[in-house]
Enzyme design. Structure first.
Site, PDB file in Angstrom:
ATOM      1  N   HIS A 196       0.696 -16.358  10.350  1.00  0.00           N
ATOM      2  CA  HIS A 196       0.571 -14.933  10.033  1.00  0.00           C
ATOM      3  C   HIS A 196      -0.516 -14.720   8.989  1.00  0.00           C
ATOM      4  CE1 HIS A 196       3.656 -13.023  12.358  1.00  0.00           C
ATOM      5  NE2 HIS A 196       4.638 -13.789  11.866  1.00  0.00           N
ATOM      6  N   CYS A 248      -4.490 -13.361  13.123  1.00  0.00           N
ATOM      7  CA  CYS A 248      -4.849 -12.013  13.594  1.00  0.00           C
ATOM      8  C   CYS A 248      -5.912 -11.392  12.687  1.00  0.00           C
ATOM      9  CB  CYS A 248      -3.626 -11.104  13.619  1.00  0.00           C
ATOM     10  SG  CYS A 248      -2.346 -11.657  14.742  1.00  0.00           S
ATOM     11  N   ARG A 305      -8.585 -11.935  17.085  1.00  0.00           N
ATOM     12  CA  ARG A 305      -8.225 -13.197  16.457  1.00  0.00           C
ATOM     13  C   ARG A 305      -9.389 -13.700  15.599  1.00  0.00           C
ATOM     14  NH1 ARG A 305      -4.254 -11.425  17.968  1.00  0.00           N
ATOM     15  NH2 ARG A 305      -2.618 -12.340  19.264  1.00  0.00           N
TER      16      ARG A 305
END
Length: 363
Positions: free
Chosen positions: A262, A331, A340
């Site tokens: 993340h 991300c 990405r």
């Protein structure tokens, strides 16, 4: 005459002799009130001086007994002081016209009606039943007011819920993920020290290594798989293992070790990997070995479907032949998952744990 007169000797009669001896007789001389010597008839035309016009009697007047003081007012205004119109003379039509004129004068003289002002009510006095009902109806809100209150409460509730959700995503999810990741890292080190875990194939969600990025002060466990609930949302980094993306393990002689994490929320271990520059160390710690990589290149933006970045020779990385590579994916932009961000590195050192930490971790 009103002129001053000299005083007579003391004891002498002021009035001339014989003033009261002869009886009084009315004066028949021509009317001359001012003594000018030019007589003229009195104003009433009677030839005699009027008592009302006598200069000697102008100060006080005694009304005539035949005319009471209020007789003129009573005769002119009626018994209640109102001025009565003289009785109409003539036929019936004349009387009707006179009556209409009287009514018109009354209406014109009455003027606009002024509302009667009532005294203010005593607040301490008890309310009557009618007043209580009237006050209750006045206090009862209208349907529009009720609807506006409901809509306002819905907006407030929605705002509070959104604020709580944002607080959970940006703050509490990080706190919880850091706790879980830290617990997993300590558990791994304890198992390595006790010999409970041996190198081999790992189950999805099972931790097997620790990732160090010294420049970003990142120390996070690496678990098998990239499942969002079991791995990524717990603050760990996931390995693209067997399945759709079968990337190599660090101990493989050649291959690409692919990791996902993340960038925001849930521990956000890869939030600042865009700050890495070529030459920055990336270390993977396992039960027996330290694998040291050097950052080589970066792809700031690419499509989420660009799986070629995980090939044994990653597309776009600049590598042209097989080797031992590492790929970090996350991300971008922040707080979105539209694209990405890719970071690549190349292995430069493999150091057994028995020889101590590599220089990248000691510094």
């Amino acid at each position: 005459m009103t002129a001053l007169r000299p005083e007579r000797e003391s004891g002498a009669d002021w009035y001339p002799a014989g003033a009261y001896d002869a009886p009084w007789e009315p004066r028949t001389a021509p009317y001359d009130p001012h003594g000018s010597g030019t007589p003229y008839p009195p104003p009433d035309g009677s030839g005699e001086p009027s008592v009302a016009d006598d200069a000697e009697t102008m100060a006080l007047r005694i009304p005539s007994p035949s005319a009471p003081p209020d007789s003129a007012g009573t005769a002119a205004h009626g018994s209640h002081g109102r001025r009565e119109a003289p009785p109409a003379t003539g036929g019936r039509a004349a009387r009707r016209r006179a009556a209409k004129r009287r009514r018109g004068r009354r209406a014109a003289g009455s003027g606009p009606r002024v509302p009667q002002q009532t005294a203010p009510r005593d607040p301490s006095a008890p309310l009557s039943r009618v007043e209580a009902r009237r006050l209750a109806r006045a206090r009862r809100p209208s349907p529009g007011v009720i609807a506006s209150r409901i809509i306002g409460e819905l907006f407030i509730t929605t705002g509070v819920v959104m604020l709580l959700f944002v607080t959970y995503q940006l703050w509490w999810s990080n706190v919880r993920a850091h706790q879980q990741a830290g617990h997993e890292a300590h558990q791994l080190q304890d198992d390595w020290a006790s010999g409970k875990r041996a190198p081999g194939t790992f189950e999805p969600g099972q931790g097997f290594a620790i990732l160090h990025i010294p420049k970003l002060d990142v120390v996070v466990p690496i678990a098998e798989g990239t499942d969002k609930t079991k791995v990524l949302d717990k603050g760990m980094v996931g390995h693209y293992g067997p399945g759709s993306f079968d990337t190599a393990m660090p101990d493989a002689k050649t291959g690409n070790f692919g990791l996902a994490g993340h960038r925001n929320t849930h521990g956000e271990p890869f939030r600042y990997i865009n700050r890495l520059t070529p030459g920055d160390p990336i270390v993977v710690e396992t039960q027996d070995t330290y694998y040291v990589y050097k950052m080589t290149s970066m792809l700031p933006v690419t499509s989420p479907s660009n799986t070629a970045v995980l090939d044994p020779i990653p597309a776009g990385s600049g590598f042209t032949k097989p080797g031992r590579y590492i790929t970090l994916t996350t991300c971008t932009p922040e707080f979105t998952s539209k694209y990405r961000l890719i970071v690549w590195g190349k292995m430069v050192e493999e150091r057994p744990r028995s020889k101590g930490k590599p220089d990248a971790l000691v510094d």
